[in-house]
Design a protein around this motif. Structure first.
Motif, short mmCIF file in Angstrom:
data_model
loop_
_atom_site.label_atom_id
_atom_site.label_comp_id
_atom_site.label_asym_id
_atom_site.label_seq_id
_atom_site.Cartn_x
_atom_site.Cartn_y
_atom_site.Cartn_z
N LEU A 47 -6.17 3.53 1.83
CA LEU A 47 -5.77 4.16 0.58
C LEU A 47 -7.02 4.82 0.00
N PHE A 59 -2.94 8.41 -4.85
CA PHE A 59 -3.52 7.91 -3.60
C PHE A 59 -3.17 8.82 -2.43
N LEU A 68 -2.78 8.21 1.61
CA LEU A 68 -2.62 7.09 2.54
C LEU A 68 -2.57 7.61 3.96
N ALA A 124 0.83 -1.21 0.00
CA ALA A 124 0.00 0.00 0.00
C ALA A 124 0.86 1.25 0.00
N SER A 173 -12.36 4.55 -1.20
CA SER A 173 -11.48 4.20 -0.08
C SER A 173 -11.35 2.69 0.05
N ALA A 233 1.18 4.32 -2.88
CA ALA A 233 0.99 5.74 -2.58
C ALA A 233 2.18 6.59 -2.99
N CYS A 240 -8.43 7.20 -3.35
CA CYS A 240 -8.15 7.78 -4.66
C CYS A 240 -9.35 8.59 -5.13
#
Length: 468
Positions: free
Chosen positions: A401, A320, A322, A304, A379, A308, A403
């Motif tokens: 995360l 992203f 985070l 993850a 999310s 990001a 976007c």
């Protein structure tokens, strides 16, 4: 067929003319002489008590070699745009503000418009200060090294070309050698798994005297690989990291150390997940975090974090945001991106599924979010377990995360859903900055709203506002 000419409007450009005069170092008398008018007329124009005529506009442009279009439109259009943007604030949601009135205000009363923009700017800065858990005045970088380190990394988009390039070369060498431990052995360093009695509370320890890297014997293969990669980053990437840290004047040694740690983690991630190969895999797998973690032999949170930081210029991945929280809501880690606003020091929106992740450990929770301004996001959240040392239980945290909605169709978890029509949860940055009057989860009233007494009527929502 020619379009009909747009109706002309008087140009009230007082502040612009006054600023131009000062930039040119002219008095009202001198400007009046150049323009062939009286000083009193210039004074009236600068106070917006007279419009700027077309003839005078042409003379200004010719005399001082100005772009006439910029001179005529710059302030008016910019004020109108900025004012319209400010009036989109949910604070004004219940006020009827026709676009024509907004444009007329910006055009006819630029001084009042500027005053409103400054006032709203002060309000927005105070709100941001509240969201970041600090006072608007008196906050200095040295008072919060964590914020200083985050700002340093965010300003560079978490992209450091030298580290990435060197790490990619190291990754190729490590793959050829058959793994990180074997690469270290070939370079004169042994990797040994040791019991808790030897590790003395550490997950990894570099024994310089005997040239060996000691690892907690209870570490699984993914965490073992991460500790090896982190050691390689701290040693083989030391010159690159040191040069970056030396190139910045940090307010405190703690901030510099936090940046150094973050750069080492970026280097370790690049060693295990080389940028180009990881970016291609992410696209092919629809940014499936667990799939990428399995493919590269890392943990969910490491994959993850790598997603990001796919910010290589010209080869960016999905943008992203985070965040990693502990069970009390404290922000442990944050990578800004995707235009997503979040309360830096906790106190976020309880309607976001990130905060429910602790009740459903290990489960991946997806959710469509809608901010008060109407911006939508997608999310992905779940819990992660952090090793704390030999024989000690792990610390459980939640990571998400996020976007932008328009990028969500590139994610396998959101495919087949229209981002604009998907059922979205209305969320806010924090209660004090959220103007949603009907929110049943509200903990505090928002800034700028007056609450009504509940002597005779008590509503289902926590607060009722006088404007509602």
């Amino acid at each position: 067929m020619a379009r009909p000419a747009a109706p002309s409007r008087p140009l009230y450009l007082g502040p612009r003319i006054k600023r131009l005069r000062r930039e040119l170092g002219l008095t009202q008398q001198a400007l009046a002489e150049d323009m062939g008018v009286s000083p009193s007329y210039i004074a009236l124009i600068e106070r917006n008590q007279r419009p700027l005529t077309a003839d005078l506009l042409l003379r200004l442009a010719a005399t001082y070699r100005l772009d006439m279009a910029d001179l005529a439109a710059q302030d008016r259009d910019d004020h109108a745009r900025r004012l319209a943007e400010a009036l989109r604030d949910p604070l004004f949601a219940e006020i009827d503000l026709p676009a024509l009135e907004v444009a007329d205000l910006a055009s006819s009363f630029p001084g009042m418009t500027e005053a409103m923009l400054r006032l709203h700017g002060a309000y927005a800065r105070a709100g941001q200060a509240l969201a970041e858990g600090r006072e608007a005045a008196g906050a200095t970088p040295s008072a919060d090294p964590v914020c200083e380190a985050r700002r340093f990394l965010a300003a560079r988009g978490h992209w450091f070309a030298g580290i990435e390039t060197r790490a990619e070369a190291l990754s190729a060498e490590i793959e050829t050698a058959g793994g990180g431990a074997e690469w270290l052995r070939r370079n004169g360093l042994r990797v040994r798994a040791m019991p808790a009695s030897v590790m003395m509370g550490a997950l990894a320890r570099y024994d310089r005297h005997n040239e060996q890297l000691l690892l907690d014997e209870c570490l699984g293969p993914q965490r073992r690989a991460w500790q090896i990669a982190l050691h390689i980053a701290y040693t083989s990437l030391r010159p690159d990291i040191a040069a970056i840290v030396r190139g910045e004047s940090f307010a405190s040694a703690t901030a510099a150390q936090l940046v150094r740690r973050a750069l080492a983690e970026l280097g370790a991630a690049a060693v295990l997940m080389p940028y180009d190969r990881f970016a291609r895999a992410a696209q092919a797998q629809g940014y499936d975090v667990q799939g990428l973690a399995d493919l590269f032999g890392v943990e969910w949170q490491q994959a993850a974090l790598r997603l990001a930081t796919l910010t290589k210029p010209g080869q960016e991945g999905v943008p992203f945001f985070l965040v990693e929280l502990d069970s009390a809501g404290n922000v442990v880690r944050r990578i800004d991106g995707a235009g997503f606003s979040f309360a830096a020091q906790g106190g976020g929106c309880p309607l976001w599924s990130l905060h429910q992740a602790f009740a459903r450990p290990g489960e991946v929770l997806t959710q469509w979010l809608e901010m008060p301004h109407g911006d939508r996001f997608f999310s992905i959240a779940r819990t992660i377990d952090i090793s704390t040392g030999p024989g000690l239980p792990p610390v459980r945290r939640a990571m998400a995360l996020v976007c932008p909605a328009q990028a969500a169709p590139r994610l396998a978890a959101a495919r087949g859903v229209d981002p604009q029509t998907a059922a979205a949860t209305p969320v806010g940055v924090t209660c004090r900055l959220c103007q949603r009057a009907e929110c049943p989860a509200r903990a505090q009233p928002p800034l700028g709203r007056e609450i009504l007494p509940d002597d005779y009527r008590r509503a289902a929502v926590p607060f009722v506002f006088s404007e509602s």
